[in-house]
Design a protein around this motif. Structure first.
Motif, PDB file in Angstrom:
ATOM      1  N   ILE A 222       0.830  -1.206   0.000  1.00 47.37           N
ATOM      2  CA  ILE A 222       0.000   0.000   0.000  1.00 47.37           C
ATOM      3  C   ILE A 222       0.865   1.258   0.000  1.00 47.37           C
ATOM      4  O   ILE A 222       0.600   2.212  -0.747  1.00 47.37           O
ATOM      5  CB  ILE A 222      -0.941  -0.004   1.210  1.00 47.37           C
ATOM      6  N   VAL A 223       1.910   1.273   0.825  1.00 45.33           N
ATOM      7  CA  VAL A 223       2.784   2.450   0.903  1.00 45.33           C
ATOM      8  C   VAL A 223       3.427   2.724  -0.451  1.00 45.33           C
ATOM      9  O   VAL A 223       3.501   3.885  -0.892  1.00 45.33           O
ATOM     10  CB  VAL A 223       3.850   2.249   2.000  1.00 45.33           C
ATOM     11  N   ASN A 224       3.890   1.686  -1.115  1.00 44.98           N
ATOM     12  CA  ASN A 224       4.505   1.876  -2.428  1.00 44.98           C
ATOM     13  C   ASN A 224       3.492   2.350  -3.453  1.00 44.98           C
ATOM     14  O   ASN A 224       3.788   3.231  -4.269  1.00 44.98           O
ATOM     15  CB  ASN A 224       5.164   0.574  -2.894  1.00 44.98           C
ATOM     16  N   LEU A 225       2.287   1.786  -3.417  1.00 45.89           N
ATOM     17  CA  LEU A 225       1.263   2.212  -4.366  1.00 45.89           C
ATOM     18  C   LEU A 225       0.908   3.686  -4.159  1.00 45.89           C
ATOM     19  O   LEU A 225       0.804   4.450  -5.133  1.00 45.89           O
ATOM     20  CB  LEU A 225       0.013   1.343  -4.217  1.00 45.89           C
ATOM     21  N   VAL A 226       0.742   4.099  -2.911  1.00 45.56           N
ATOM     22  CA  VAL A 226       0.386   5.489  -2.623  1.00 45.56           C
ATOM     23  C   VAL A 226       1.538   6.423  -2.999  1.00 45.56           C
ATOM     24  O   VAL A 226       1.320   7.465  -3.648  1.00 45.56           O
ATOM     25  CB  VAL A 226       0.029   5.658  -1.133  1.00 45.56           C
ATOM     26  N   PHE A 227       2.749   6.075  -2.617  1.00 46.11           N
ATOM     27  CA  PHE A 227       3.892   6.958  -2.866  1.00 46.11           C
ATOM     28  C   PHE A 227       4.145   7.139  -4.355  1.00 46.11           C
ATOM     29  O   PHE A 227       4.301   8.271  -4.835  1.00 46.11           O
ATOM     30  CB  PHE A 227       5.146   6.405  -2.195  1.00 46.11           C
ATOM     31  N   TRP A 228       4.179   6.045  -5.113  1.00 48.09           N
ATOM     32  CA  TRP A 228       4.513   6.149  -6.536  1.00 48.09           C
ATOM     33  C   TRP A 228       3.349   6.687  -7.354  1.00 48.09           C
ATOM     34  O   TRP A 228       3.563   7.305  -8.402  1.00 48.09           O
ATOM     35  CB  TRP A 228       4.986   4.799  -7.065  1.00 48.09           C
ATOM     36  N   SER A 229       2.114   6.493  -6.890  1.00 47.15           N
ATOM     37  CA  SER A 229       0.975   7.130  -7.554  1.00 47.15           C
ATOM     38  C   SER A 229       1.036   8.639  -7.360  1.00 47.15           C
ATOM     39  O   SER A 229       0.805   9.408  -8.304  1.00 47.15           O
ATOM     40  CB  SER A 229      -0.343   6.577  -7.002  1.00 47.15           C
ATOM     41  N   TYR A 230       1.357   9.060  -6.144  1.00 48.66           N
ATOM     42  CA  TYR A 230       1.515  10.497  -5.883  1.00 48.66           C
ATOM     43  C   TYR A 230       2.657  11.060  -6.712  1.00 48.66           C
ATOM     44  O   TYR A 230       2.544  12.158  -7.284  1.00 48.66           O
ATOM     45  CB  TYR A 230       1.771  10.725  -4.396  1.00 48.66           C
ATOM     46  N   ASP A 231       3.769  10.336  -6.790  1.00 52.84           N
ATOM     47  CA  ASP A 231       4.930  10.795  -7.549  1.00 52.84           C
ATOM     48  C   ASP A 231       4.581  10.985  -9.023  1.00 52.84           C
ATOM     49  O   ASP A 231       5.014  11.967  -9.651  1.00 52.84           O
ATOM     50  CB  ASP A 231       6.063   9.773  -7.406  1.00 52.84           C
ATOM     51  N   LEU A 232       3.782  10.077  -9.569  1.00 56.46           N
ATOM     52  CA  LEU A 232       3.431  10.165 -10.990  1.00 56.46           C
ATOM     53  C   LEU A 232       2.375  11.230 -11.254  1.00 56.46           C
ATOM     54  O   LEU A 232       2.563  12.096 -12.132  1.00 56.46           O
ATOM     55  CB  LEU A 232       2.922   8.803 -11.477  1.00 56.46           C
ATOM     56  N   PHE A 233       1.270  11.207 -10.503  1.00 56.29           N
ATOM     57  CA  PHE A 233       0.114  12.047 -10.828  1.00 56.29           C
ATOM     58  C   PHE A 233       0.162  13.449 -10.220  1.00 56.29           C
ATOM     59  O   PHE A 233      -0.557  14.338 -10.686  1.00 56.29           O
ATOM     60  CB  PHE A 233      -1.170  11.344 -10.387  1.00 56.29           C
ATOM     61  N   PHE A 234       1.011  13.655  -9.205  1.00 56.57           N
ATOM     62  CA  PHE A 234       1.054  14.962  -8.562  1.00 56.57           C
ATOM     63  C   PHE A 234       2.418  15.647  -8.636  1.00 56.57           C
ATOM     64  O   PHE A 234       2.543  16.791  -8.195  1.00 56.57           O
ATOM     65  CB  PHE A 234       0.612  14.848  -7.094  1.00 56.57           C
ATOM     66  N   PHE A 235       3.411  14.949  -9.167  1.00 54.65           N
ATOM     67  CA  PHE A 235       4.724  15.587  -9.323  1.00 54.65           C
ATOM     68  C   PHE A 235       5.256  15.475 -10.748  1.00 54.65           C
ATOM     69  O   PHE A 235       5.507  16.493 -11.411  1.00 54.65           O
ATOM     70  CB  PHE A 235       5.737  14.993  -8.345  1.00 54.65           C
ATOM     71  N   LEU A 236       5.404  14.262 -11.252  1.00 51.75           N
ATOM     72  CA  LEU A 236       6.016  14.089 -12.570  1.00 51.75           C
ATOM     73  C   LEU A 236       5.175  14.713 -13.682  1.00 51.75           C
ATOM     74  O   LEU A 236       5.697  15.488 -14.503  1.00 51.75           O
ATOM     75  CB  LEU A 236       6.237  12.593 -12.849  1.00 51.75           C
ATOM     76  N   LEU A 237       3.900  14.376 -13.725  1.00 55.28           N
ATOM     77  CA  LEU A 237       3.053  14.861 -14.817  1.00 55.28           C
ATOM     78  C   LEU A 237       2.685  16.342 -14.695  1.00 55.28           C
ATOM     79  O   LEU A 237       2.826  17.085 -15.676  1.00 55.28           O
ATOM     80  CB  LEU A 237       1.790  13.999 -14.917  1.00 55.28           C
ATOM     81  N   PRO A 238       2.237  16.829 -13.537  1.00 58.51           N
ATOM     82  CA  PRO A 238       1.820  18.242 -13.490  1.00 58.51           C
ATOM     83  C   PRO A 238       2.945  19.234 -13.210  1.00 58.51           C
ATOM     84  O   PRO A 238       2.787  20.424 -13.469  1.00 58.51           O
ATOM     85  CB  PRO A 238       0.799  18.258 -12.347  1.00 58.51           C
TER      86      PRO A 238
END
Length: 255
Positions: A222-238
């Motif tokens: 769960i921690v990895n899913l939350v962290f890497w989802s945040y990294d992709l959708f809230f940092f890398l892309l925007p």
């Protein structure tokens, strides 16, 4: 200055320069294999070595691949990413200037820039590797096989980051690697979470140690899913992607 330091600063003679000069590998030539004219032996040694973190990630990739824990689709994905990286660099985002002379997209002294990769590597590689090694002892074959693809892809991402940050690739290529790999790993992390929560308490093995491993596996997934989802959708892309493209096209307009 000691004699050893003096020897290290001696420029490479013309004859030794010709002997030491080597052709660069098309994939891992992030690091110069031969000295350039005017370089000293210290500079040559610096560019001849692969960084420790990148070498470790390469070892993780090889070990997981050789152990049969990584599916052929993940191996093909990594191979395709290498080919596609060079395709984009050639036809879509060629190098306009020397990237080593460009200002970074983010301040390298920022705490977030420095601590973010360390935290991601700890929860994404170090802890899952410990989980995998314990799985061999506990006999949790299912847990091992669901965690291994994520670790393999993240190790591949870190290795390819080192390749992309060489002086032969433009800034958009450097963004391509984390976005491409993060998008792929989201699916492996979702599968990991599903399988961990599909295990019934005590079904695989009994005892408090098994319950502890079941709990840790679920938390880690769960921690990895939350962290890497945040990294992709809230940092890398925007954030990272728009800044990198603005920087690249501003340089193109200046040229």
């Amino acid at each position: 200055m000691s004699s050893g330091d003096e020897a290290g600063d001696i420029n490479v003679p013309e004859k030794e320069y010709d002997e030491l000069k080597q052709s660069e590998d098309p994939v891992t030539s992030t690091f110069k294999l031969g000295p350039q004219k005017g370089q000293n032996l210290k500079t040559v040694h610096k560019y001849n070595s692969i960084p420790f973190w990148q070498l470790n990630c390469l070892m993780v990739m090889v070990v997981l691949s050789a152990s049969g824990l990584v599916g052929p689709e993940d191996l093909v994905f990594v191979l395709f990413s290498i080919i596609y990286l060079f395709f984009l660099s050639k036809f879509a985002f060629p190098k306009l200037t020397d990237p080593s002379e460009e200002p970074p997209v983010f301040d390298p002294e920022s705490y977030l820039v420095r601590l973010g990769p360390l935290f991601g590597g700890f929860i994404g590689i170090v802890l899952p590797l410990a989980y995998i090694f314990e799985g061999f002892i506990e006999g949790d074959k299912e847990g091992i096989r669901t965690a291994a693809p994520h670790v393999f892809l993240l190790a591949s991402q870190v290795f390819m980051d080192g390749v992309a940050f060489s002086d032969r690739f433009s800034t958009p290529i450097r963004v391509f690697v984390p976005v491409f790999y993060n998008a792929k790993r989201i699916f492996t992390l979702v599968d990991w979470v599903k399988i961990e929560f599909s295990k019934a308490d005590g079904q695989e093995y009994g005892g408090s140690a098994s319950e502890r491993r079941l709990f840790l596996g679920r938390v880690l997934a769960i921690v990895n899913l939350v962290f890497w989802s945040y990294d992709l959708f809230f940092f890398l892309l925007p954030v990272y992607l728009p800044r990198a493209f603005r920087k690249y096209y501003a340089a193109a307009k200046a040229d």
